[in-house]
Design a protein around this motif. Structure first.
Motif, PDB file in Angstrom:
ATOM      1  N   VAL A 206       2.283   2.423   3.465  1.00 56.25           N
ATOM      2  CA  VAL A 206       1.129   3.197   3.007  1.00 56.25           C
ATOM      3  C   VAL A 206       1.589   4.513   2.400  1.00 56.25           C
ATOM      4  CG1 VAL A 206      -0.974   4.398   3.735  1.00 56.25           C
ATOM      5  CG2 VAL A 206      -0.412   2.150   4.704  1.00 56.25           C
TER       6      VAL A 206
ATOM      7  N   ARG B 293       3.069   3.952  -1.117  1.00 55.00           N
ATOM      8  CA  ARG B 293       2.027   3.705  -2.111  1.00 55.00           C
ATOM      9  C   ARG B 293       1.329   5.006  -2.496  1.00 55.00           C
ATOM     10  NH1 ARG B 293       0.218  -0.563   1.088  1.00 55.00           N
ATOM     11  NH2 ARG B 293      -1.709   0.607   1.470  1.00 55.00           N
TER      12      ARG B 293
ATOM     13  N   TYR C 250      -5.003  -5.625  -5.785  1.00 55.47           N
ATOM     14  CA  TYR C 250      -5.082  -6.711  -4.807  1.00 55.47           C
ATOM     15  C   TYR C 250      -5.233  -8.080  -5.462  1.00 55.47           C
ATOM     16  CZ  TYR C 250     -10.147  -6.994  -5.539  1.00 55.47           C
ATOM     17  OH  TYR C 250     -11.381  -7.180  -6.097  1.00 55.47           O
TER      18      TYR C 250
ATOM     19  N   GLU D  60      -6.113  -4.314   4.656  1.00 57.64           N
ATOM     20  CA  GLU D  60      -5.581  -3.054   5.157  1.00 57.64           C
ATOM     21  C   GLU D  60      -6.614  -1.933   5.121  1.00 57.64           C
ATOM     22  OE1 GLU D  60      -2.169  -2.008   2.918  1.00 57.64           O
ATOM     23  OE2 GLU D  60      -0.906  -3.619   3.700  1.00 57.64           O
TER      24      GLU D  60
ATOM     25  N   ARG E 230      -2.873   1.762  -5.276  1.00 52.90           N
ATOM     26  CA  ARG E 230      -3.816   1.219  -4.306  1.00 52.90           C
ATOM     27  C   ARG E 230      -3.172   0.045  -3.568  1.00 52.90           C
ATOM     28  NH1 ARG E 230      -9.655   1.001  -7.495  1.00 52.90           N
ATOM     29  NH2 ARG E 230      -9.545   3.094  -8.433  1.00 52.90           N
ATOM     30  N   THR E 231      -3.841  -0.390  -2.515  1.00 50.61           N
ATOM     31  CA  THR E 231      -3.296  -1.462  -1.695  1.00 50.61           C
ATOM     32  C   THR E 231      -3.296  -2.802  -2.439  1.00 50.61           C
ATOM     33  OG1 THR E 231      -3.518  -2.641   0.409  1.00 50.61           O
ATOM     34  CG2 THR E 231      -5.555  -1.982  -0.679  1.00 50.61           C
TER      35      THR E 231
END
Length: 400
Positions: A232, A235, A201, A247, A241-242
């Motif tokens: 999602v 991934r 992130y 999210e 990971r996001t």
């Protein structure tokens, strides 16, 4: 700026860790190596910075050019003048005990004048607002604070290329934001950045590309825009990971029944490291009920690891008491009842393979051996060599 192609197999490993991995990163770009644990990210960085084959043994094929200079046949120290490295475990790259001396070490090693070294070290702590970490014993710092010192040491070298192996593994949220600002500043200066990471992130606005690795290969190279657009499900398939913390949702859980007994009670516990003035921990109190899961959170250096070591009986509190199911416990009693997993998991290893590590201290009957082998198979670990055990467990413990 960075051109490479590698194949590599660790000594005593049955399969290669890298399988013809290649890439080219232009000057001033930021590339993130990502993917599941054990996919080869750290190994690739070790090939680029010369630790392979000069430190880690194995069969290496291929080439690497940094700033147009072939690294074959040149020493690690000379490679360090071309590319600064930040390791996942900062203690593995420390050469001194004092934090300021550690930031100065690389500059001294390359023969810079003393006045220039002092200015550069002072500047490193000042511009990143880390004056509180100056002239500190690095072994009295938290893992996250040590990570910051290793990052400052790399920044002080002022190389054109920076190689970072999971630099946020030990950092809290605030320190991760600091690292983000450091990386943004380096990129504005035209530096080339290559990172391996699970946390993505904070790199969403820095990275130019995300290179996804699996099974020792680069399976895909995606622009930042493409990576941000992943669903999602995509991934999860890529073990990523996001890139957007918004999210993340936390599912609600049913509360424990109020009748659940108190398993652990920490009452007014204090602890001081050595002769340091004041308590490292002062009057800490909390309780945990049976079957309850509690997370200790807070900034780097706030005392999370210290309280864990006190509960495990590795440290003796200077005040207060620790109780298990209503009975006060001394350190020896706690050691027999509490399991503590260190952040640097390799410090807990006593053997040369995962299987032997699980069997250590037990009578190895056919039944027990079958049980451990079934456990390894269920976790897809297998019977592995010392480097594999260190790499697997240190990575996953840091992620946890």
């Amino acid at each position: 700026m960075i051109d490479f192609e590698f194949e590599f197999q660790y000594a005593e490993e049955k399969q290669p860790t890298l399988q013809k991995v290649g890439g080219s990163i232009p000057a001033g770009r930021c590339v993130v190596l990502c993917g599941g644990s054990g996919c080869g990210k750290s190994t690739l960085l070790r090939c680029i910075n010369g630790l392979i084959p000069q430190f880690y043994e194995g069969e290496l094929k291929g080439f690497c050019r940094l700033n147009g200079q072939d690294t074959a046949g040149i020493r690690i120290g000379e490679i360090g003048e071309l590319a600064a490295s930040v390791f996942q475990d900062p203690r593995s790259q420390f050469f001194t005990v004092n934090s300021s001396n550690e930031v100065a070490f690389g500059l001294e090693n390359h023969g810079l004048p003393q006045d220039k070294i002092r200015r550069r070290v002072d500047e490193a702590f000042r511009i990143f607002h880390l004056e509180r970490l100056k002239d500190r014993n690095v072994y009295e710092l938290s893992s996250g604070e040590r990570q910051l010192i290793s990052i400052l040491s790399a920044w002080a070298m002022d190389t054109d290329i920076f190689l970072l192996d999971e630099p946020t593994a030990n950092l809290d949220f605030a320190a991760t934001q600091q690292l983000k600002e450091i990386l943004l500043a380096l990129k504005k200066q035209g530096k080339t950045l290559l990172l391996s990471e699970h946390r993505l992130y904070y790199l969403a606005d820095i990275a130019d590309e995300f290179w996804v690795m699996a099974d020792g290969e680069i399976k895909g190279k995606y622009t930042a825009a493409e990576a941000k657009a992943f669903s999602v499900e995509r991934r999860q398939t890529l073990s990523l990971r996001t890139l957007d913390l918004a999210e993340i949702t936390v599912p609600e859980k049913e509360p424990l029944p109020k009748t659940a007994p108190t398993a652990l009670a920490v009452s007014d516990v204090c602890y001081t490291y050595g002769r340091k003035a004041g308590d490292t921990l002062s009057g800490v109190s909390f309780s945990v009920r049976e079957h309850e899961i509690v997370g200790l959170v807070g900034a780097n250096g706030c005392g999370k690891t210290t309280i864990g070591k006190l509960i495990a009986g590795l440290y003796r509190p200077s005040g207060g008491r620790i109780m298990l199911f209503g009975k006060s416990q001394n350190p020896k009693q706690l050691q027999k009842q509490v399991l503590f997993i260190l952040q640097e998991a390799e410090f807990q290893f006593f053997t040369g393979s995962v299987l032997h590590e699980l069997q250590y201290g037990h009578a190895v009957t056919p039944e027990f051996e079958a049980k451990t082998e079934a456990l390894l198979k269920s976790m897809d670990i297998g019977i592995q060599t010392p480097d594999s055990i260190s790499s697997y467990f240190s990575t996953n413990t840091a992620r946890a």
